[in-house]
Design a protein around this motif. Structure first.
Motif, mmCIF file in Angstrom:
data_model
loop_
_atom_site.group_PDB
_atom_site.id
_atom_site.type_symbol
_atom_site.label_atom_id
_atom_site.label_comp_id
_atom_site.label_asym_id
_atom_site.label_seq_id
_atom_site.Cartn_x
_atom_site.Cartn_y
_atom_site.Cartn_z
ATOM 1 N N ILE A 64 0.696 -1.277 -0.042
ATOM 2 C CA ILE A 64 -0.014 -0.157 -0.060
ATOM 3 C C ILE A 64 1.074 1.299 -0.038
ATOM 4 C CG2 ILE A 64 -1.669 1.260 1.499
ATOM 5 C CD1 ILE A 64 -2.801 -1.475 2.134
ATOM 6 N N LEU A 65 2.103 1.375 0.936
ATOM 7 C CA LEU A 65 2.668 2.530 1.052
ATOM 8 C C LEU A 65 3.443 2.724 -0.319
ATOM 9 C CD1 LEU A 65 3.810 2.527 4.702
ATOM 10 C CD2 LEU A 65 2.158 3.838 3.655
ATOM 11 N N CYS A 66 4.217 1.800 -0.539
ATOM 12 C CA CYS A 66 5.218 1.693 -1.819
ATOM 13 C C CYS A 66 4.422 1.954 -3.207
ATOM 14 C CB CYS A 66 6.148 0.658 -1.721
ATOM 15 S SG CYS A 66 7.243 0.426 -0.554
ATOM 16 N N GLY A 67 3.233 1.593 -3.116
ATOM 17 C CA GLY A 67 2.333 1.464 -4.397
ATOM 18 C C GLY A 67 1.766 3.124 -4.401
ATOM 19 N N ALA A 68 1.454 3.598 -3.388
ATOM 20 C CA ALA A 68 1.124 4.894 -3.197
ATOM 21 C C ALA A 68 2.302 5.965 -3.641
ATOM 22 C CB ALA A 68 0.320 5.305 -1.674
ATOM 23 N N PHE A 69 3.230 5.831 -2.954
ATOM 24 C CA PHE A 69 4.542 6.500 -3.311
ATOM 25 C C PHE A 69 4.826 6.675 -4.735
ATOM 26 C CE2 PHE A 69 6.970 7.365 0.579
ATOM 27 C CZ PHE A 69 5.812 7.737 1.386
ATOM 28 N N ILE A 70 4.747 5.377 -5.483
ATOM 29 C CA ILE A 70 4.983 5.230 -6.717
ATOM 30 C C ILE A 70 4.128 5.787 -7.696
ATOM 31 C CG2 ILE A 70 5.172 3.621 -8.691
ATOM 32 C CD1 ILE A 70 7.078 1.864 -6.679
ATOM 33 N N LEU A 71 2.801 5.604 -7.321
ATOM 34 C CA LEU A 71 1.741 6.532 -7.901
ATOM 35 C C LEU A 71 1.907 8.149 -8.191
ATOM 36 C CD1 LEU A 71 -1.773 4.463 -6.845
ATOM 37 C CD2 LEU A 71 -0.411 4.737 -9.281
ATOM 38 N N LEU A 72 2.380 8.492 -6.925
ATOM 39 C CA LEU A 72 2.638 9.866 -6.799
ATOM 40 C C LEU A 72 4.017 10.233 -7.299
ATOM 41 C CD1 LEU A 72 1.724 10.504 -2.937
ATOM 42 C CD2 LEU A 72 0.453 11.244 -5.204
ATOM 43 N N GLY A 73 4.932 9.430 -7.542
ATOM 44 C CA GLY A 73 6.335 9.655 -7.992
ATOM 45 C C GLY A 73 7.074 10.405 -6.728
ATOM 46 N N LEU A 74 6.781 9.886 -5.587
ATOM 47 C CA LEU A 74 7.623 10.175 -4.499
ATOM 48 C C LEU A 74 8.552 9.372 -4.004
ATOM 49 C CD1 LEU A 74 7.791 12.159 -2.138
ATOM 50 C CD2 LEU A 74 5.884 11.418 -1.184
#
Length: 143
Positions: A64-74
């Motif tokens: 969840i965390l890494c997927g969200a970070f990747i979606l944001l490009g963060l």
């Protein structure tokens, strides 16, 4: 050091890989928490992983965390590392038995999504978040 972690190029197409990789991992992580018997702890117990209750939630939260970070490009490069590890473990624990019992063709068929997610994550580790990412915004502002 921080500038190396967020460094990315001006690619405008990297967002396509980010959307696929980030979206799939985010969704899979949520499903591990919503449906632990079939996607999380239950599945981990079935394949023989130790401490399935712990690792089911642990992996789900990281996805969840890494997927969200990747979606944001963060922190794209940093976020891709746990996902690469997750995919390597998934392939080793779930696909080697398929190779042994059913052969190479069934392995290749059954692991196509795993390989796509592994290679997509590796791409993001190498390239970073691309032009349309928070990493790029931070880079432009002098990090």
């Amino acid at each position: 050091m921080f500038s190396k972690i967020i460094h990315t190029d001006n690619s405008k197409t990297t967002i396509i890989i980010r959307l696929i990789v980030g979206g799939v991992f985010l969704s899979e992580g949520i499903q591990k928490l919503l449906f632990p018997a079939i996607r999380g702890a239950g599945r981990f117990e079935k394949i023989g992983l130790p401490s399935p209750e712990f690792f089911g939630s642990f992996v789900g939260i990281f996805e969840i965390l890494c997927g969200a970070f990747i979606l944001l490009g963060l922190l794209t490069r940093l976020a891709s590392i746990p996902l690469i590890i997750i995919m390597l473990v998934a392939i080793a624990t779930t696909k080697t038995s398929i190779l042994a019992s059913e052969g190479i063709w069934e392995l290749l068929h059954g692991s196509r999504t795993d390989w796509a997610m592994l290679l997509g994550s590796m791409f993001l580790l190498i390239k970073g978040g691309g032009n349309w990412s928070i990493d790029k915004i931070v880079m432009r502002n002098g990090a």
